[in-house]
Design a protein around this motif. Structure first.
Motif, PDB file in Angstrom:
ATOM      1  N   SER A 182       2.536  -1.804  -1.981  1.00 49.03           N
ATOM      2  CA  SER A 182       2.328  -2.733  -3.106  1.00 49.03           C
ATOM      3  C   SER A 182       3.564  -2.724  -4.001  1.00 49.03           C
ATOM      4  N   VAL A 183       4.193  -1.571  -4.127  1.00 54.39           N
ATOM      5  CA  VAL A 183       5.376  -1.475  -4.977  1.00 54.39           C
ATOM      6  C   VAL A 183       6.571  -2.163  -4.296  1.00 54.39           C
ATOM      7  N   GLU A 184       6.638  -1.970  -2.983  1.00 52.00           N
ATOM      8  CA  GLU A 184       7.693  -2.630  -2.199  1.00 52.00           C
ATOM      9  C   GLU A 184       7.607  -4.153  -2.364  1.00 52.00           C
ATOM     10  N   LEU A 185       6.384  -4.683  -2.244  1.00 53.26           N
ATOM     11  CA  LEU A 185       6.188  -6.128  -2.382  1.00 53.26           C
ATOM     12  C   LEU A 185       6.456  -6.587  -3.810  1.00 53.26           C
ATOM     13  N   ALA A 186       6.027  -5.789  -4.772  1.00 56.40           N
ATOM     14  CA  ALA A 186       6.226  -6.160  -6.181  1.00 56.40           C
ATOM     15  C   ALA A 186       7.720  -6.269  -6.471  1.00 56.40           C
ATOM     16  N   LYS A 187       8.493  -5.349  -5.902  1.00 55.19           N
ATOM     17  CA  LYS A 187       9.946  -5.382  -6.100  1.00 55.19           C
ATOM     18  C   LYS A 187      10.538  -6.618  -5.415  1.00 55.19           C
ATOM     19  N   LYS A 188      10.094  -6.837  -4.179  1.00 57.89           N
ATOM     20  CA  LYS A 188      10.658  -7.953  -3.415  1.00 57.89           C
ATOM     21  C   LYS A 188      10.402  -9.305  -4.098  1.00 57.89           C
ATOM     22  N   TYR A 189       9.202  -9.495  -4.606  1.00 55.21           N
ATOM     23  CA  TYR A 189       8.854 -10.786  -5.201  1.00 55.21           C
ATOM     24  C   TYR A 189       8.893 -10.762  -6.724  1.00 55.21           C
ATOM     25  N   ASN A 190       9.416  -9.663  -7.254  1.00 57.92           N
ATOM     26  CA  ASN A 190       9.543  -9.505  -8.698  1.00 57.92           C
ATOM     27  C   ASN A 190       8.227  -9.754  -9.441  1.00 57.92           C
ATOM     28  N   VAL A 191       7.178  -9.081  -8.999  1.00 60.08           N
ATOM     29  CA  VAL A 191       5.871  -9.164  -9.662  1.00 60.08           C
ATOM     30  C   VAL A 191       5.750  -7.956 -10.599  1.00 60.08           C
ATOM     31  N   GLY A 247      -5.657   3.073   0.696  1.00 56.65           N
ATOM     32  CA  GLY A 247      -5.119   2.672  -0.608  1.00 56.65           C
ATOM     33  C   GLY A 247      -4.554   1.260  -0.623  1.00 56.65           C
ATOM     34  N   GLY A 248      -4.778   0.518   0.468  1.00 51.23           N
ATOM     35  CA  GLY A 248      -4.109  -0.775   0.646  1.00 51.23           C
ATOM     36  C   GLY A 248      -4.567  -1.917  -0.247  1.00 51.23           C
ATOM     37  N   SER A 249      -5.648  -1.738  -1.005  1.00 56.60           N
ATOM     38  CA  SER A 249      -6.095  -2.845  -1.858  1.00 56.60           C
ATOM     39  C   SER A 249      -5.067  -3.211  -2.920  1.00 56.60           C
ATOM     40  N   ASP A 250      -4.285  -2.228  -3.348  1.00 55.12           N
ATOM     41  CA  ASP A 250      -3.222  -2.541  -4.316  1.00 55.12           C
ATOM     42  C   ASP A 250      -2.266  -3.573  -3.714  1.00 55.12           C
ATOM     43  N   THR A 251      -1.998  -3.396  -2.432  1.00 53.46           N
ATOM     44  CA  THR A 251      -1.063  -4.301  -1.753  1.00 53.46           C
ATOM     45  C   THR A 251      -1.644  -5.705  -1.638  1.00 53.46           C
ATOM     46  N   THR A 252      -2.951  -5.797  -1.403  1.00 54.38           N
ATOM     47  CA  THR A 252      -3.588  -7.118  -1.388  1.00 54.38           C
ATOM     48  C   THR A 252      -3.375  -7.811  -2.733  1.00 54.38           C
ATOM     49  N   ALA A 253      -3.559  -7.052  -3.812  1.00 52.36           N
ATOM     50  CA  ALA A 253      -3.431  -7.641  -5.146  1.00 52.36           C
ATOM     51  C   ALA A 253      -2.020  -8.161  -5.389  1.00 52.36           C
ATOM     52  N   VAL A 254      -1.036  -7.360  -5.037  1.00 52.70           N
ATOM     53  CA  VAL A 254       0.353  -7.779  -5.289  1.00 52.70           C
ATOM     54  C   VAL A 254       0.729  -8.955  -4.380  1.00 52.70           C
ATOM     55  N   ALA A 255       0.299  -8.898  -3.130  1.00 52.51           N
ATOM     56  CA  ALA A 255       0.611  -9.996  -2.203  1.00 52.51           C
ATOM     57  C   ALA A 255      -0.020 -11.300  -2.689  1.00 52.51           C
ATOM     58  N   LEU A 256      -1.247 -11.213  -3.201  1.00 52.45           N
ATOM     59  CA  LEU A 256      -1.892 -12.421  -3.734  1.00 52.45           C
ATOM     60  C   LEU A 256      -1.175 -12.904  -4.983  1.00 52.45           C
ATOM     61  N   VAL A 293     -12.552 -16.064  -8.614  1.00 45.95           N
ATOM     62  CA  VAL A 293     -12.471 -15.835  -7.170  1.00 45.95           C
ATOM     63  C   VAL A 293     -12.333 -14.334  -6.912  1.00 45.95           C
ATOM     64  N   ILE A 294     -13.228 -13.808  -6.103  1.00 44.49           N
ATOM     65  CA  ILE A 294     -13.241 -12.357  -5.847  1.00 44.49           C
ATOM     66  C   ILE A 294     -12.892 -12.123  -4.380  1.00 44.49           C
ATOM     67  N   VAL A 295     -11.792 -11.400  -4.150  1.00 44.92           N
ATOM     68  CA  VAL A 295     -11.243 -11.272  -2.800  1.00 44.92           C
ATOM     69  C   VAL A 295     -11.307  -9.809  -2.339  1.00 44.92           C
ATOM     70  N   THR A 296     -11.618  -9.617  -1.068  1.00 52.45           N
ATOM     71  CA  THR A 296     -11.626  -8.267  -0.485  1.00 52.45           C
ATOM     72  C   THR A 296     -10.208  -7.692  -0.451  1.00 52.45           C
ATOM     73  N   GLY A 297     -10.044  -6.476  -0.949  1.00 51.55           N
ATOM     74  CA  GLY A 297      -8.767  -5.789  -0.777  1.00 51.55           C
ATOM     75  C   GLY A 297      -8.700  -5.172   0.603  1.00 51.55           C
ATOM     76  N   PHE A 298      -7.513  -4.638   0.963  1.00 54.37           N
ATOM     77  CA  PHE A 298      -7.383  -3.709   2.087  1.00 54.37           C
ATOM     78  C   PHE A 298      -7.426  -4.358   3.471  1.00 54.37           C
ATOM     79  N   GLN A 299      -7.900  -5.608   3.589  1.00 52.27           N
ATOM     80  CA  GLN A 299      -8.075  -6.174   4.922  1.00 52.27           C
ATOM     81  C   GLN A 299      -7.246  -7.432   5.149  1.00 52.27           C
ATOM     82  N   GLY A 300      -7.029  -7.751   6.417  1.00 53.40           N
ATOM     83  CA  GLY A 300      -6.322  -8.965   6.791  1.00 53.40           C
ATOM     84  C   GLY A 300      -6.835  -9.453   8.132  1.00 53.40           C
ATOM     85  N   VAL A 301      -6.154 -10.481   8.655  1.00 54.13           N
ATOM     86  CA  VAL A 301      -6.532 -11.038   9.953  1.00 54.13           C
ATOM     87  C   VAL A 301      -5.263 -11.120  10.792  1.00 54.13           C
TER      88      VAL A 301
END
Ligand code: ADP
Ligand code: ASP
Ligand code: MG
Length: 401
Positions: free
Chosen positions: A214-223, A150-159, A130-138
């Motif tokens: 992305s780092v903030e989310l990684a810390k929050k969800y321990n990824v 630089g937001g694609s990193d955040t998409t990856a961590v959130a996923l 599955v290939i998902v677009t980084g950087f975007q949302g709805v």
């Protein structure tokens, strides 16, 4: 194992690189793993799209800018799915809408609120990559948003967090997190590990190897994250809760050239003024960093602070509109400044880091214009022209052999 693999713009910059990424993902898939790939826009696409928008309307509505920028990531994922199909592996590309990646409504600076995993999970169960677009949302209006540069990193961590992935790998054009941007300091050392807190400071202070959220989310969800090269097999850098200190007082030096300084001069020296100024900026989603207040003439005060270069015009506009309410006599801006920071958990227990940094700057004749500190960082504002020489001097002082 479920793996999220994110590849940045340079890593998918042309046909060969797209096939290189496709092969790396397929290798993982053939080991029996479930593979979710997050992609950025190819090469300089995002910059090129922004330049096009600027040509048409320098004050383009933010909604339309996001609509435009989202095309970059959509191009990458479609081409990647085609490459994988050519290599005989079933793959499907999905944009933020199709996955349903819900964000706040702030165009250009949206944050994830919720990610639906049903569509991705059902595609994975059909044995597809599955290939998902980084950087975007709805957002709640069903409009496309973007997460900030630089937001694609955040998409990856959130996923990775939403899918409870076993690994989240960030592939880029350097082979890990270094003690400083290797483009500025070629002698910078690669770190084996870095803690979330230190990485968050580094990213926020300009080390764009990872998007700070992305780092903030990684810390929050321990990824746990791995940052590594898309072109070599070199071992990368682990970003996790606690990192082994490698006997270093500081773990890195970060540089941010995309800043501006705004000074409000002649404010009334009375309670509530600072609140009004920063509340006004916060209401417009403008982040403020280093702040300095000083006493001016005739019982007035001056407040100066830094904002991201991209926010400076809007900040000036909103402040000028409120001039009477905020009570300043004059407003000035400077864009020829840069922020230089040293970051390290080690400095909590070691006096003398600030003195060492200031000494290094003195030795190369660099003047400090503003200073701010936290438990694990010291930041100075200096002239943009001085930044490379200052960075090398400070890096050399703390990390050089
Ligand atoms: P991608 O397109 O893969 O997301 P970016 O350009 O966003 O890549 O981030 C990678 C770049 O970050 C590197 O090329 C490097 O110049 C820069 N960088 C800044 N600080 C650091 C650091 N401390 N360690 C590694 N790279 C850094
Ligand atoms: N393409 C976007 C940018 O250039 C997002 C990213 O690369 O992470 O900022
Ligand atoms: Mg990036």
């Amino acid at each position: 194992m479920l793996v999220v693999k994110k590849f940045g713009g340079t890593s998918v910059g042309n046909k060969d690189r797209i096939f290189n990424v496709a092969r790396r993902c397929i290798e993982d898939y053939k080991k029996g793993n479930q593979v979710v790939v997050v992609l950025s826009a190819m090469g300089d696409t995002t910059d090129d799209l922004l330049a096009k928008a600027e040509e048409i309307n320098p004050k383009a509505p933010k909604r339309e800018v996001d609509m435009l920028l989202a095309c970059g990531e959509q191009t990458s994922v479609a081409l990647m799915a085609m490459a994988m199909a050519k290599l005989g592996v079933p793959a499907v590309s999905l944009n933020a809408f199709q996955v349903a990646m819900h964000t706040t409504s702030a165009y250009g600076n949206a944050r994830f609120k919720r990610i639906d995993t049903d569509r991705i999970m059902s595609e994975l169960e059909l044995n597809k990559i599955v290939i998902v677009t980084g950087f975007q949302g709805v957002n709640k209006y069903d409009d496309i948003t973007t997460l900030g540069r630089g937001g694609s990193d955040t998409t990856a961590v959130a996923l990775a967090a939403a899918l409870h992935a076993d690994a989240c790998e960030i592939y880029t054009d350097v082979d890990g997190v270094y003690t400083c941007d290797p483009r500025i300091v070629p002698e910078a050392r690669k770190l084996k590990e870095i803690s979330y807190d230190e990485m968050l400071e580094m990213a926020t202070l300009g080390a764009k190897v990872l998007h700070n959220r992305s780092v903030e989310l990684a810390k929050k969800y321990n990824v746990p994250l791995v940052v590594r090269s898309s072109l070599t097999d070199a071992e990368g850098t682990l970003v996790k809760e606690e990192a082994k200190v490698e006997g270093m007082l500081i773990s890195g030096v970060a540089v941010d050239k995309d800043v501006a300084r705004i000074a409000l001069i002649g404010l009334k020296n009375e309670p509530g003024i600072a609140f009004k100024v920063f509340d006004c900026l916060a209401k417009h989603n403008i982040n403020v960093d280093v702040i300095l207040q000083s006493i001016g003439r005739d019982n007035t005060k001056d407040i100066s602070f830094t904002v991201a270069l991209t926010d400076v015009d809007e900040a000036l506009d909103v402040l000028k509109k409120e001039q009477n309410h905020l009570t300043f006599q004059k407003i000035e801006e400077e864009t020829d400044v840069a922020k230089l920071s040293v970051v390290g958990a080690g400095m909590q227990t070691n006096a003398g880091v600030a003195a060492g940094m200031f000494e290094a700057l003195y030795n190369v004749g660099v003047n400090i214009r503003m200073i701010s500190t936290s438990e694990i960082r010291i930041t100075v504002l200096i002239d943009k022209n001085d930044v490379d020489v200052a960075t090398r001097a400070v890096h050399d002082k703390f990390i050089g052999d």
